[in-house]
Scaffold this active site. Sequence first.
Site, PDB file in Angstrom:
ATOM      1  N   ASN A  87       0.867  -1.178   0.000  1.00 37.78           N
ATOM      2  CA  ASN A  87       0.000   0.000   0.000  1.00 37.78           C
ATOM      3  C   ASN A  87       0.909   1.235   0.000  1.00 37.78           C
ATOM      4  OD1 ASN A  87      -1.816   2.023   0.469  1.00 37.78           O
ATOM      5  ND2 ASN A  87      -2.836   1.012   2.200  1.00 37.78           N
ATOM      6  N   LYS A 119       3.353   0.686   3.017  1.00 38.45           N
ATOM      7  CA  LYS A 119       3.060  -0.390   3.970  1.00 38.45           C
ATOM      8  C   LYS A 119       3.145  -1.721   3.238  1.00 38.45           C
ATOM      9  CE  LYS A 119      -0.074   2.378   6.713  1.00 38.45           C
ATOM     10  NZ  LYS A 119      -1.457   2.766   6.829  1.00 38.45           N
ATOM     11  N   ARG A 167      -2.288  -1.767  -3.818  1.00 37.47           N
ATOM     12  CA  ARG A 167      -3.513  -1.000  -3.632  1.00 37.47           C
ATOM     13  C   ARG A 167      -3.475   0.219  -4.564  1.00 37.47           C
ATOM     14  NH1 ARG A 167      -5.231   3.163   1.055  1.00 37.47           N
ATOM     15  NH2 ARG A 167      -7.327   3.489   0.274  1.00 37.47           N
ATOM     16  N   HIS A 211     -12.595   2.903  -0.505  1.00 41.45           N
ATOM     17  CA  HIS A 211     -12.554   1.866   0.549  1.00 41.45           C
ATOM     18  C   HIS A 211     -13.175   0.560   0.060  1.00 41.45           C
ATOM     19  CE1 HIS A 211     -12.808   5.372   3.626  1.00 41.45           C
ATOM     20  NE2 HIS A 211     -11.546   4.973   3.540  1.00 41.45           N
ATOM     21  N   HIS A 256     -17.681   1.974   7.311  1.00 43.34           N
ATOM     22  CA  HIS A 256     -16.220   1.988   7.451  1.00 43.34           C
ATOM     23  C   HIS A 256     -15.865   3.347   8.045  1.00 43.34           C
ATOM     24  CE1 HIS A 256     -11.967   1.176   6.036  1.00 43.34           C
ATOM     25  NE2 HIS A 256     -11.938   2.475   6.275  1.00 43.34           N
ATOM     26  N   LEU A 257     -15.652   3.364   9.374  1.00 44.56           N
ATOM     27  CA  LEU A 257     -15.424   4.635  10.066  1.00 44.56           C
ATOM     28  C   LEU A 257     -13.978   4.690  10.541  1.00 44.56           C
ATOM     29  CD1 LEU A 257     -18.708   4.660  12.238  1.00 44.56           C
ATOM     30  CD2 LEU A 257     -18.390   5.510   9.899  1.00 44.56           C
ATOM     31  N   ASN A 310     -10.178   7.231   9.793  1.00 44.69           N
ATOM     32  CA  ASN A 310      -9.863   8.637   9.587  1.00 44.69           C
ATOM     33  C   ASN A 310     -10.615   9.144   8.359  1.00 44.69           C
ATOM     34  OD1 ASN A 310      -8.522  10.806  10.446  1.00 44.69           O
ATOM     35  ND2 ASN A 310      -6.497   9.880  10.199  1.00 44.69           N
ATOM     36  N   GLY A 311     -10.489   8.371   7.272  1.00 47.22           N
ATOM     37  CA  GLY A 311     -11.406   8.516   6.147  1.00 47.22           C
ATOM     38  C   GLY A 311     -12.586   7.606   6.443  1.00 47.22           C
ATOM     39  N   ARG A 327     -11.986  15.660   6.745  1.00 46.80           N
ATOM     40  CA  ARG A 327     -12.731  15.995   5.522  1.00 46.80           C
ATOM     41  C   ARG A 327     -14.176  16.345   5.870  1.00 46.80           C
ATOM     42  NH1 ARG A 327     -11.031  10.586   2.795  1.00 46.80           N
ATOM     43  NH2 ARG A 327      -8.789  10.882   2.677  1.00 46.80           N
ATOM     44  N   ASP A 339      -8.703  13.133  15.728  1.00 43.69           N
ATOM     45  CA  ASP A 339      -8.660  11.786  16.297  1.00 43.69           C
ATOM     46  C   ASP A 339      -9.827  11.603  17.268  1.00 43.69           C
ATOM     47  OD1 ASP A 339      -7.890   9.587  18.118  1.00 43.69           O
ATOM     48  OD2 ASP A 339      -6.014   9.640  16.991  1.00 43.69           O
ATOM     49  N   ARG A 398     -10.332   9.630  19.617  1.00 47.47           N
ATOM     50  CA  ARG A 398      -9.972   9.449  21.033  1.00 47.47           C
ATOM     51  C   ARG A 398      -9.840  10.795  21.725  1.00 47.47           C
ATOM     52  NH1 ARG A 398      -5.534   5.153  19.224  1.00 47.47           N
ATOM     53  NH2 ARG A 398      -5.522   6.699  17.565  1.00 47.47           N
ATOM     54  N   GLY A 429     -15.052   2.651  13.978  1.00 51.64           N
ATOM     55  CA  GLY A 429     -16.111   1.639  13.993  1.00 51.64           C
ATOM     56  C   GLY A 429     -15.764   0.442  14.865  1.00 51.64           C
ATOM     57  N   GLU A 456      -7.854  -5.108   5.032  1.00 51.65           N
ATOM     58  CA  GLU A 456      -7.678  -4.801   3.611  1.00 51.65           C
ATOM     59  C   GLU A 456      -6.494  -5.545   3.005  1.00 51.65           C
ATOM     60  OE1 GLU A 456      -8.124  -0.680   4.981  1.00 51.65           O
ATOM     61  OE2 GLU A 456      -9.009  -0.269   3.021  1.00 51.65           O
TER      62      GLU A 456
HETATM   63  P1  ADP Z   1      -7.259   5.373   8.396  1.00 53.43           P
HETATM   64  O1  ADP Z   1      -6.884   3.969   7.994  1.00 53.43           O
HETATM   65  O2  ADP Z   1      -8.371   5.974   7.568  1.00 53.43           O
HETATM   66  O3  ADP Z   1      -6.101   6.303   8.581  1.00 53.43           O
HETATM   67  P2  ADP Z   1      -8.111   4.115  10.872  1.00 53.43           P
HETATM   68  O4  ADP Z   1      -9.049   3.093  10.349  1.00 53.43           O
HETATM   69  O5  ADP Z   1      -6.813   3.672  11.426  1.00 53.43           O
HETATM   70  O6  ADP Z   1      -7.902   5.290   9.833  1.00 53.43           O
HETATM   71  O7  ADP Z   1      -8.909   4.911  12.017  1.00 53.43           O
HETATM   72  C1  ADP Z   1      -8.360   5.990  12.705  1.00 53.43           C
HETATM   73  C2  ADP Z   1      -9.394   6.473  13.716  1.00 53.43           C
HETATM   74  O8  ADP Z   1      -9.694   5.412  14.637  1.00 53.43           O
HETATM   75  C3  ADP Z   1      -8.917   7.667  14.541  1.00 53.43           C
HETATM   76  O9  ADP Z   1      -9.919   8.656  14.592  1.00 53.43           O
HETATM   77  C4  ADP Z   1      -8.747   7.042  15.911  1.00 53.43           C
HETATM   78  O10 ADP Z   1      -9.018   7.970  16.912  1.00 53.43           O
HETATM   79  C5  ADP Z   1      -9.798   5.971  15.925  1.00 53.43           C
HETATM   80  N1  ADP Z   1      -9.533   5.025  17.024  1.00 53.43           N
HETATM   81  C6  ADP Z   1      -8.533   4.135  17.126  1.00 53.43           C
HETATM   82  N2  ADP Z   1      -8.572   3.525  18.338  1.00 53.43           N
HETATM   83  C7  ADP Z   1      -9.612   4.081  19.015  1.00 53.43           C
HETATM   84  C8  ADP Z   1     -10.182   3.902  20.321  1.00 53.43           C
HETATM   85  N3  ADP Z   1      -9.658   3.028  21.168  1.00 53.43           N
HETATM   86  N4  ADP Z   1     -11.264   4.631  20.650  1.00 53.43           N
HETATM   87  C9  ADP Z   1     -11.788   5.524  19.797  1.00 53.43           C
HETATM   88  N5  ADP Z   1     -11.306   5.743  18.559  1.00 53.43           N
HETATM   89  C10 ADP Z   1     -10.241   5.038  18.170  1.00 53.43           C
END
Ligand code: ADP
Length: 392
Positions: free
Chosen positions: A7, A14, A88, A177, A203-204, A206-207, A236, A278, A280, A328, A379
Amino acid sequence: MKILAVNAGSSSMKFQLFEMPEEKVLVSSTFERIGLDKSFYSIKVNDEKTKKEAVLLNHEDAVRLFLKDLLDNKIINDLNEISCVGHRIVHGADKYNKSVLIDDEVISDIEKCIPLAPLHNPAGILGIRAIKEALPKAQNVAIFDTAFHQSMEDVAYLYPVPYEWYTNYGVRRYGFHGTSHQYISNRISSILGTDKFKAIICHLGNGASITAVENGKCVETSMGITPVAGIPMGTRCGDIDPSIVEYVMRTSGKTIDEVMTDLNKKSGLLGVSGVSSDSRDIEEAIASGNTRAFLAHNIYIRKITSFIASYYCILGGADVIAFTAGIGENSIDTRKDIMNALKPLGVVIDEEANKVRSVERLISDKDSKIKCYIIPTNEELMMAREAYELSK
Ligand code: ADP
């Protein structure tokens, strides 16, 4: 047979090496800050992760170093053991509805899609070229983020704009995705024991994107001609009134590029909360009484709920709602708030079952009219499976 999933991003790469068909992960590795200062990489073998600094001037450096580590760690004895590499590729427009073996024509098609994915597709090509040079005997497979959504009908993919924008410029919904949505759709089919089902996949990460799936085929998806559309994301904006772009340009004097950067990098959870992209950090800020973080979360929940409700009607019901990707899979509060907002559809949460992270689990109550699941996405495994099938 050893299959490598790659990727490539503009400044990151990656890798995951699989033994197929056993689907065993032999090594996973991430290279970051390629072409920048302070580049580094991490490599994980047998659950043991090491992080190293390295000079990474370009993607070739990352590939070379990764392969050297494989040999040094005796994960492989000869580079020819890697018989196939899955890449990818973000945008395949409407030419590719499935993964394909890469030849010159495929590379040229990926290049033609650069205007649709100006950051992502060039990185994909860099990845392919670097691998071809380092592993000249390996087969290469392109796995497109857009492919799974090609089953959408025109009623779903056409925008209500002048039809010539579609015929002349390819303006239509493509969706992204796809590899993740496909993986989750396959998992739902296995869990239910049938390929006849209606599902809404969230699919929740970052994107983020939501897809309506019927019998394993995509019917609707929330992202559009680019990944900025749909629900709000980490940075976004998701769907907004298009006139906002013109209005902000006129009133602020910003250029089109500046406004698009704001919509891609400074909007969503970050833009509204002013705290972070983020989830969190958003959850922590809410706990300490930050009202804008709470507002950002509420907008997020409301938009997701309205997409799910609309897809419920388009599908004519739903057997399953699935939550996947970083938020998610991990955010207990986000899932809880979405499921509670879906009570009018007969969704009933099992609060105790929902208190987990990153495991596949049913989280709706036995009385719920729709089964809700957490299903961790994978993925890279999906890519390895696609590459394996094609290389046979
Ligand atoms: P991408 O692949 O699109 O960069 P990811 O699927 O890794 O993104 O998701 C990143 C998101 O997941 C961030 O918003 C992060 O805060 C959230 N996340 C990861 N671990 C936790 C957690 N323990 N509690 C809440 N959100 C989390």
